[in-house]
Design a protein around this motif. Sequence first.
Motif, PDB file in Angstrom:
ATOM      1  N   ASN A 187      28.088  79.080  92.066  1.00 41.05           N
ATOM      2  CA  ASN A 187      26.843  79.756  92.414  1.00 41.05           C
ATOM      3  C   ASN A 187      25.784  79.360  91.395  1.00 41.05           C
ATOM      4  O   ASN A 187      26.005  79.498  90.185  1.00 41.05           O
ATOM      5  N   SER A 188      24.683  78.816  91.891  1.00 38.04           N
ATOM      6  CA  SER A 188      23.571  78.389  91.023  1.00 38.04           C
ATOM      7  C   SER A 188      24.033  77.440  89.925  1.00 38.04           C
ATOM      8  O   SER A 188      23.579  77.524  88.780  1.00 38.04           O
ATOM      9  N   GLY A 189      24.946  76.539  90.275  1.00 39.45           N
ATOM     10  CA  GLY A 189      25.391  75.528  89.331  1.00 39.45           C
ATOM     11  C   GLY A 189      26.427  75.984  88.330  1.00 39.45           C
ATOM     12  O   GLY A 189      26.857  75.199  87.478  1.00 39.45           O
ATOM     13  N   ARG A 198      22.059  67.245  84.930  1.00 39.02           N
ATOM     14  CA  ARG A 198      20.635  67.558  85.050  1.00 39.02           C
ATOM     15  C   ARG A 198      19.941  66.455  85.837  1.00 39.02           C
ATOM     16  O   ARG A 198      20.334  65.288  85.788  1.00 39.02           O
ATOM     17  N   ALA A 199      18.899  66.838  86.560  1.00 38.08           N
ATOM     18  CA  ALA A 199      18.033  65.890  87.266  1.00 38.08           C
ATOM     19  C   ALA A 199      16.605  66.300  86.938  1.00 38.08           C
ATOM     20  O   ALA A 199      16.087  67.265  87.498  1.00 38.08           O
ATOM     21  N   GLY A 200      16.000  65.569  86.008  1.00 37.64           N
ATOM     22  CA  GLY A 200      14.684  65.988  85.522  1.00 37.64           C
ATOM     23  C   GLY A 200      14.806  67.320  84.797  1.00 37.64           C
ATOM     24  O   GLY A 200      15.664  67.499  83.927  1.00 37.64           O
ATOM     25  N   ARG A 201      14.015  68.277  85.204  1.00 37.23           N
ATOM     26  CA  ARG A 201      14.076  69.610  84.590  1.00 37.23           C
ATOM     27  C   ARG A 201      15.093  70.521  85.252  1.00 37.23           C
ATOM     28  O   ARG A 201      15.386  71.604  84.751  1.00 37.23           O
ATOM     29  N   ALA A 202      15.630  70.086  86.378  1.00 37.76           N
ATOM     30  CA  ALA A 202      16.585  70.922  87.115  1.00 37.76           C
ATOM     31  C   ALA A 202      18.000  70.724  86.565  1.00 37.76           C
ATOM     32  O   ALA A 202      18.423  69.601  86.268  1.00 37.76           O
ATOM     33  N   THR A 203      18.733  71.812  86.450  1.00 41.60           N
ATOM     34  CA  THR A 203      20.143  71.768  86.073  1.00 41.60           C
ATOM     35  C   THR A 203      20.969  71.999  87.335  1.00 41.60           C
ATOM     36  O   THR A 203      20.981  73.095  87.890  1.00 41.60           O
ATOM     37  N   LEU A 204      21.635  70.950  87.792  1.00 42.42           N
ATOM     38  CA  LEU A 204      22.413  71.024  89.025  1.00 42.42           C
ATOM     39  C   LEU A 204      23.787  71.650  88.796  1.00 42.42           C
ATOM     40  O   LEU A 204      24.332  72.309  89.690  1.00 42.42           O
ATOM     41  N   LEU A 205      24.333  71.417  87.625  1.00 42.24           N
ATOM     42  CA  LEU A 205      25.636  71.952  87.264  1.00 42.24           C
ATOM     43  C   LEU A 205      25.590  72.307  85.788  1.00 42.24           C
ATOM     44  O   LEU A 205      25.050  71.542  84.983  1.00 42.24           O
ATOM     45  N   GLY A 258      23.245  74.592  97.784  1.00 39.32           N
ATOM     46  CA  GLY A 258      22.569  74.381  96.512  1.00 39.32           C
ATOM     47  C   GLY A 258      23.321  74.889  95.303  1.00 39.32           C
ATOM     48  O   GLY A 258      22.780  74.912  94.194  1.00 39.32           O
ATOM     49  N   ALA A 259      24.598  75.261  95.494  1.00 43.12           N
ATOM     50  CA  ALA A 259      25.373  75.818  94.382  1.00 43.12           C
ATOM     51  C   ALA A 259      25.871  74.752  93.416  1.00 43.12           C
ATOM     52  O   ALA A 259      26.294  75.065  92.304  1.00 43.12           O
ATOM     53  N   GLY A 260      25.856  73.474  93.837  1.00 40.92           N
ATOM     54  CA  GLY A 260      26.340  72.398  92.981  1.00 40.92           C
ATOM     55  C   GLY A 260      27.681  71.835  93.406  1.00 40.92           C
ATOM     56  O   GLY A 260      28.298  71.058  92.674  1.00 40.92           O
ATOM     57  N   LEU A 285      29.216  59.915  89.746  1.00 40.14           N
ATOM     58  CA  LEU A 285      28.093  60.359  88.929  1.00 40.14           C
ATOM     59  C   LEU A 285      28.537  60.455  87.482  1.00 40.14           C
ATOM     60  O   LEU A 285      29.680  60.812  87.188  1.00 40.14           O
ATOM     61  N   ARG A 286      27.607  60.192  86.580  1.00 39.08           N
ATOM     62  CA  ARG A 286      27.871  60.356  85.154  1.00 39.08           C
ATOM     63  C   ARG A 286      27.315  61.703  84.713  1.00 39.08           C
ATOM     64  O   ARG A 286      26.151  62.029  84.989  1.00 39.08           O
ATOM     65  N   PRO A 287      28.096  62.523  84.018  1.00 40.64           N
ATOM     66  CA  PRO A 287      27.591  63.839  83.608  1.00 40.64           C
ATOM     67  C   PRO A 287      26.524  63.716  82.525  1.00 40.64           C
ATOM     68  O   PRO A 287      26.527  62.767  81.735  1.00 40.64           O
ATOM     69  N   SER A 288      25.626  64.697  82.503  1.00 36.13           N
ATOM     70  CA  SER A 288      24.661  64.778  81.406  1.00 36.13           C
ATOM     71  C   SER A 288      25.337  65.263  80.139  1.00 36.13           C
ATOM     72  O   SER A 288      24.916  64.945  79.030  1.00 36.13           O
ATOM     73  N   ALA A 289      26.373  66.071  80.308  1.00 39.24           N
ATOM     74  CA  ALA A 289      27.195  66.547  79.197  1.00 39.24           C
ATOM     75  C   ALA A 289      28.566  66.898  79.747  1.00 39.24           C
ATOM     76  O   ALA A 289      28.733  67.154  80.936  1.00 39.24           O
ATOM     77  N   GLY A 290      29.555  66.913  78.854  1.00 40.56           N
ATOM     78  CA  GLY A 290      30.910  67.208  79.280  1.00 40.56           C
ATOM     79  C   GLY A 290      31.687  65.954  79.632  1.00 40.56           C
ATOM     80  O   GLY A 290      31.200  64.823  79.468  1.00 40.56           O
ATOM     81  N   GLU A 291      32.889  66.155  80.139  1.00 44.49           N
ATOM     82  CA  GLU A 291      33.807  65.037  80.359  1.00 44.49           C
ATOM     83  C   GLU A 291      34.728  65.320  81.530  1.00 44.49           C
ATOM     84  O   GLU A 291      35.115  66.464  81.771  1.00 44.49           O
TER      85      GLU A 291
END
Length: 267
Positions: free
Chosen positions: A216-218, A13-20, A40-42, A54-60
């Motif tokens: 597609n769309s993250g 995530r980047a702010g309110r956007a979910t990139l993946l 923009g698919a991620g 990059l460090r994930p917001s969630a997951g591993e």
Amino acid sequence: MSAVIEAHALTKRAGRATLLDGVGLTVTAGEMVAIIGPNGAGKSTLLRLLSGDLRPSAGEVRLTGRNIRSFIPRELAARRAMLSQHINVTFPFTVEDIVLMGAGDRSPRDARRLVDAALHEVGLEHFRDRQLPTLSGGEQQRTHFARVLVQLACGEAEHGPGLLLLDEPTSSLDLRHQIDLVEAARRRAAGGTAVIAILHDLNLAIRFADRLVVLNSGRLAADGPRTEIVTRETIRDIFEIDAVVHQADDGVPYVLPQSMSAAAPGI
């Protein structure tokens, strides 16, 4: 074959956007995977997560069975090599200087041998003394690819087959050098390296990858062999165009775009 890289429910995530959003992926030794999808698919976000940049917001992410966050930079560099999409070098380094950076602290004799081999493979032997900023965009791209090949060779000499990550590696290259680069990547895969490449040229991806991962769309939209993934319906759903899918004489599919899809919003 053993898994080289594994992603479990990766979210960024980047702010309110979910990139993946919850992407899972496993790539084994000797496998060549192309990541495809619209802008923009991620795709680049996923590659940077897989690289450990990059460090994930969630997951591993697990590299050779170990959480990628547990590697110190030196260890990580010895096990995965990445060619980034945008590399800006303004200092007057020569081509040889840049490629030599991939060798780290290898002995001068070993480093020279690897640099010579990489420059020969990318066709820049006669450019070794040229300053990088004086070269064309494509020549600079090939220089950085040679650097990455040297880094990969150094790491694999110590730890066995590693991971090669390529983010739109053919974007600045003419047709011949696009083929040369992807064939060089396939040679690494044949030697046991796990290769993951983002490729915007769909037919190039289909021709050279064993497996296609579609974002597609993250989100992960499809993952499988090219003969199963490349269908008229998938092309329409993901890229919002009409296309005809044919098969070459060797059974590999190829795509002929025809028109923008009438189903595409705003068209």
